[in-house]
Design an enzyme around this catalytic site. Structure first.
Site, mmCIF file in Angstrom:
data_model
loop_
_atom_site.group_PDB
_atom_site.id
_atom_site.type_symbol
_atom_site.label_atom_id
_atom_site.label_comp_id
_atom_site.label_asym_id
_atom_site.label_seq_id
_atom_site.Cartn_x
_atom_site.Cartn_y
_atom_site.Cartn_z
ATOM 1 C CE LYS A 194 -4.426 0.971 0.281
ATOM 2 N NZ LYS A 194 -5.580 0.157 -0.153
ATOM 3 C CG ASP B 61 -7.324 3.349 -0.608
ATOM 4 O OD1 ASP B 61 -7.766 2.191 -0.523
ATOM 5 O OD2 ASP B 61 -7.408 4.151 0.339
#
Ligand code: NDP
Ligand code: 2IT
Length: 448
Positions: free
Chosen positions: A128, A168
C-alpha cells in the site's frame, strides 16, 4: 511457549517496534487474535517464524514529494510505499492521497491487503502507499504536477512483476492516468500492467470502477442468503459517497433494495425516496462537489452536518468511507434499529468495540478483507488482460468478479467452521483462510 503466548509475544513486539502506529496495531491485533487455531494445527509455522516475518514489511519507502502550486509556491508532501509481502505475487495495493496519511495508516492498509489478496485466490502479494497530499480544491494541473513528482521517485520501485499500485481514497482514474504517463515517460516502456484502475480504452478493465462496491454487495447478498434473506425491499445505509459507496448504491438498487442515506466528511444525506444515483454521481464524479449540494437539486432530501449517518434506521449497513468511522455507539444504534447485516466496503471502518456489539447481537458481519476484496480481485483481472493484451467485455469481467466474491464467501465460512466451529464467524474465517495461503507459500520459499 504455547500458541497464545507466542501470539501475545509477537503483538508486544509489534507495539514496541512501531510506536505511535495505532491503526497498524489495531489491524495486527485483529488478525493475530484469529490465528490461534491455525497455529495449533501447524506448529511448523511457529518454527519457521511465519508470524514474526509477516508483521514486518519486506520494504518500507518514505520520500519527499516537492511540487509547485498554481500560484508558484513550492509545496512539500511526504510519499509512502510499504511493500509488505511478495509471498504470493508482486506487491499489490492502492495509493491513498489524503491529509491524514502517515506510516501507521499505510502499514495497516498494507497488512490488511496481504490477507485480502490471498483470499481472492489470485497471484498477488500485499502492499500500500500514498501521500499526505490533499487533492480537495486542487486544479487538474496541480494534481498532475503532484502525481508526476510522486512517480519520479516511486517509479524505480515499481514494475508489472514487482509492485503494482492502484487507487484508494483520493486516487481515481485521473490520478492513475497522470501516474502512468510519468512512469511511461521515465522508463520509455508502455508497461500496461504496472498500474491498475486505468481508464477503459487504454488498458483499464471494464468493471474495475464498479468492482469494490459491487463486490461488497455481492458478498452481503451471499451472507443474507445463508439466512434465507436478500436485498429486495430492504432499507440500506451506505456511508461515504466516493468510488466504493457510489457503486455499492448502484448494485443495491439493481437488487431491489433502497439506499436511504449516504455521507461525506462534511455530513450526511437522507433521501427517503432512495438516493438518486445519477445526481450523486454527477456531484461526486464530475463536479467533485459536496453532498450538501444534492439538496439544492432535490429539496425533499435532507442534509445534516451534525449527527451520525448510522442513526438512520436500516436493515443493512455498508460502511464505505474510511477506517474507524463506525464506533460502539453507532453499532448499538444500528442493532437497536434492527440491522440484519453489516459489510465493510471500506478498510477497517468498524472499531473492534463495534464489531463486538454486532457479534453479541448475532448480526451478520462481513470484514473488509473479504467484503471489499472485489476491487483488488478485478485489478488482478486487469493485470491478466494486460499480460495477454486482451480486453474482456463488461459482462465477462463482472461475472468473474461475482464468482470470486462467492468463492471468498465460501472460503470464509468453511475456514471459520473448520478452525472455530462457527461458520458465521467471518472475521475468523477471512483471517485464517488468508493467513494459511500466505503461510504455506512463505514456508515453501524459505526464511527470506
Ligand atoms: P474515495 O476517495 O472515492 O471516497 C472516499 C469517501 O469517504 C468520500 O465520500 C470521503 O468524503 C469519505 N471520507 C474519506 N476520508 C474520510 C474521513 N477521514 N472522514 C469522513 N469521511 C471520509 O475513496 P474510495 O471510495 O476508493 O475508498 C473508500 C474506502 O474503501 C477506503 O477505506 C478504501 O481504503 C476502501 N477501499 C477502496 C477500494 C477501491 O477500489 N477504491 C478497494 C477496497 C477498499 P470526502 O469526499 O468529504 O473526503
Ligand atoms: O484496499 C484495496 O483493496 C484497494 N484500494 C484496491 C487495491 C488494488 O490494487 O486494486
Amino acid at each position: 511457549m504455547n500458541v497464545s503466548e507466542h501470539i501475545e509475544a509477537v503483538y508486544t513486539e509489534v507495539r514496541r517496534r512501531n510506536p505511535g502506529e495505532a491503526e497498524f496495531h489495531q489491524a495486527a491485533a485483529e488478525v493475530l487474535e484469529s490465528l490461534t487455531p491455525a497455529l495449533e494445527r501447524h506448529p511448523e509455522y511457529i518454527e519457521t517464524g511465519i508470524v514474526e516475518r509477516l508483521v514486518e514489511p519486506e520494504r518500507q519507502l518514505i520520500f519527499r514529494v516537492p511540487w509547485v502550486d498554481d500560484r508558484g509556491a513550492v509545496r512539500v508532501n511526504r510519499g509512502f510505499r510499504v511493500e509488505f509481502s511478495s509471498a504470493l505475487g508482486p506487491y499489490k495495493g492502492g495509493l491513498r492521497f489524503h491529509p491524514s496519511v502517515n506510516l501507521g495508516i499505510v502499514k495497516f492498509l498494507g497488512f490488511e491487503q496481504i490477507f485480502k489478496n490471498a483470499l481472492t485466490g489470485m497471484a498477488i502479494g500485499g502492499g500500500k502507499g500514498g501521500a499526505d497530499f490533499d487533492p480537495k480544491g486542487r486544479s487538474d494541473g496541480e494534481v498532475m504536477r503532484f502525481c508526476q513528482s510522486f512517480m519520479t521517485e516511486l517509479y524505480r520501485h515499481l514494475g508489472e512483476h514487482t509492485d503494482v499500485p492502484a487507487g484508494d481514497i483520493g486516487v481515481g482514474g485521473r490520478e492513475i492516468g497522470y501516474l502512468f504517463g510519468q512512469y511511461k515517460r521515465i522508463t520509455n516502456r508502455y508497461e500496461s500492467g504496472v498500474l491498475t484502475g486505468k481508464p477503459v480504452g487504454w488498458g483499464g478493465s471494464h468493471a474495475r470502477t464498479e468492482a469494490t462496491g459491487y463486490g461488497a454487495v455481492y458478498f452481503t447478498q451471499e451472507m443474507l442468503a445463508t439466512r434465507g434473506e436478500d436485498f429486495d425491499g430492504r432499507r440500506v445505509v451506505v456511508s461515504g459517497s466516493g468510488n466504493v459507496a457510489l457503486y455499492a448504491v448502484e448494485k443495491v438498487h439493481a437488487l431491489g433494495g433502497r439506499v436511504v442515506a449516504c455521507s461525506d466528511s462534511s455530513g450526511y444525506l437522507v433521501d427517503e425516496d432512495g438516493i438518486d444515483l445519477e445526481l450523486l454521481k454527477d456531484l461526486k464524479e464530475v463536479r467533485r462537489a459536496r453532498i450538501s449540494d444534492y439538496v439544492e437539486a432535490k429539496p425533499a432530501a435532507r442534509f445534516s452536518a451534525r449527527g451520525r449517518v448510522f442513526d438512520i434506521p436500516c436493515d443493512i449497513a455498508l460502511p464505505c468511507a474510511t477506517q474507524n468511522e463506525l464506533g460502539r455507539d453507532d453499532a448499538v444504534a444500528l442493532v437497536k434499529n434492527g440491522v440484519r447485516a453489516v459489510a465493510e466496503g471500506a478498510n477497517m471502518p468498524c472499531t473492534p468495540e463495534a464489531v463486538a456489539v454486532f457479534r453479541e447481537a448475532g448480526v451478520l458481519f462481513g470484514p473488509g478483507k473479504a467484503a471489499n476484496a472485489g476491487g483488488v480481485a478485478t485489478s488482478a483481472l486487469e493485470m491478466q488482460q494486460n499480460a495477454s493484451r486482451d480486453t474482456w467485455s463488461f459482462e465477462q469481467t463482472e461475472s468473474r468478479l461475482a464468482e470470486v466474491m462467492r468463492d471468498v464467501h465460501t472460503q470464509c465460512r468453511t475456514t471459520a467452521e473448520a478452525y472455530g466451529g462457527n461458520s458465521d464467524d467471518y472475521v475468523l474465517g477471512a483471517n485464517a483462510a488468508g493467513f494459511l495461503r500466505v503461510a504455506d507459500a512463505m514456508a515453501a520459499q524459505g526464511v527470506i
